[in-house]
Design a protein around this motif. Structure first.
Motif: not given
Ligand SMILES: Nc1ccn([C@@H]2O[C@H](COP(=O)(O)OP(=O)(O)OP(=O)(O)O)[C@@H](O)[C@H]2O)c(=O)n1
Ligand SMILES: C[C@](O)(CO)[C@H](O)COP(=O)(O)O
Length: 229
Positions: A7-14, A21, A76-79, A82, A105, A210
Motif C-alpha cells: 500500500p503506497a497511496a498515502g499522503r503522509g499528512v503526519r 513520504k 483508495g482513500g483508506t489503507r 488500497s 511502503a 514505519k
Molecule cells: N489511503 C491510504 C493510506 C495509507 N496507505 C499506505 O499505508 C501505509 C501506512 O500508512 P501511513 O504510515 O499512515 O501513511 P500515510 O497515510 O501516508 O500517513 P498519514 O496518516 O500521516 O497521512 C503507507 O505506505 C501508506 O502509503 C495507502 O496505501 N492508502
C-alpha cells in the motif's frame, strides 16, 4: 513463492510537506525503493503490486534487476481500499488460498531474517501471521489537558508491524466485511480478528520502523549509515 501487496497511496499528512513520504529520498533512493529492496532480498518473493494514489506523478517504477515483476495499481482513500485494490491486481496465477504479504511502503528497514521468519512460521499457521514487537515501555493514557489519566496494563501488548501474511481470498473477504460494517481497520490483522481469527505474532526487530514523522526519517538515515560502516 509469495507475492506482496505494497500500500503506497498515502499522503503522509503526519510527516508534513508536499511530497508523499514514500517518495522522500534517502541515500539517493525514495523510501518505497528501500522497502521494495528489503522485500525482494528474499528469494521467495515472486513479485509485488504497489497500490498508488490516483494521479501519483512520482512513481517511476522499480526493479531489482531480477526480472521479478512490480505491478502498479490505483489504491483508495483508506489503507484497506488500497490493500483491496492490490489484492485485486494480483495476477490470476495467485490462487485464492495462496499466502500474500502486505507491507507498508513506508517501512524501509525490514530485515531479511525477520521476513524469513514470518514466511516460515506464518505459512505453518492456519490463519497467517504478522511481525510485531512486545511493548517494553510503560503505557500512559493522556487526558485532554496533557496530564496522565491512567497507566495502562502492558502485559501481552505488542506493537504490530508489517509485513503481514494472509491468504488472498480470506484477507479480501475480511477487509470487505470490515468496510461493509463501516469499520476502518488500521492493519490487515484487525480485519481478520473481527472474524474471530487469531493471526500468529512473530517477533520482529524494533528497527523495522514505519516512517511517519521527520524524526523517523532521521532514524532510518542513521540506521543506513551505521549499516554502511
Ligand atoms: N489511503 C491510504 C493510506 C495509507 N496507505 C499506505 O499505508 C501505509 C501506512 O500508512 P501511513 O504510515 O499512515 O501513511 P500515510 O497515510 O501516508 O500517513 P498519514 O496518516 O500521516 O497521512 C503507507 O505506505 C501508506 O502509503 C495507502 O496505501 N492508502
Ligand atoms: C499497518 C501498520 O503499519 C501496523 O502498525 C499500521 O497500523 C499502519 O498505520 P497507519 O496509520 O496507516 O500508518
Amino acid at each position: 513463492m509469495t507475492w506482496v501487496v505494497v500500500p503506497a497511496a498515502g499522503r503522509g499528512v503526519r510527516f508534513g510537506g508536499e511530497l508523499p513520504k514514500q517518495y522522500l529520498q534517502v541515500a539517493g533512493e525514495p523510501l518505497i525503493a528501500h522497502s521494495l529492496r528489503a522485500l525482494f532480498a528474499h528469494p521467495g518473493v515472486k513479485g509485488a503490486v504497489v497500490a498508488l494514489a490516483a494521479g501519483d506523478a512520482h512513481w517511476q517504477g522499480w526493479s531489482d534487476g531480477s526480472g521479478r515483476p512490480v505491478i502498479a495499481c490505483i489504491g483508495g482513500g483508506t489503507r484497506a481500499e488500497s490493500v483491496l485494490a492490490g489484492l485485486a491486481a494480483l495476477p490470476d496465477e495467485v490462487r485464492a488460498d495462496a499466502f500474500v504479504l502486505v507491507h507498508d511502503a513506508a517501512r524501509p528497514n525490514l530485515r531479511l531474517s525477520d521476513l524469513s521468519a514470518l514466511l516460515e512460521r506464518g505459512r505453518e499457521d492456519p490463519v497467517g501471521a504478522i511481525l510485531a514487537t512486545p511493548v517494553r515501555d510503560t503505557l500512559k493514557r493522556a487526558g485532554d489537558d496533557g496530564g496522565i489519566d491512567a497507566t495502562e496494563p502492558r502485559e501481552r501488548l505488542w506493537r504490530a508491524q508489517t509485513p503481514q501474511l494472509f491468504r488472498r481470498l480470506q484477507l479480501r473477504r475480511a477487509l470487505e466485511a470490515a468496510a461493509a460494517d463501516g469499520v476502518e481497520v488500521t492493519d490487515e490483522a484487525m480485519a481478520m480478528e473481527r472474524l474471530g481469527l487469531r493471526p500468529l505474532l512473530v517477533e520482529g526487530a524494533e528497527d523495522n520502523l514505519k516512517v511517519t514523522t521527520p524524526a523517523d526519517l532521521a532514524y532510518f538515515e542513521f540506521l543506513l549509515e551505521r549499516r554502511a560502516r
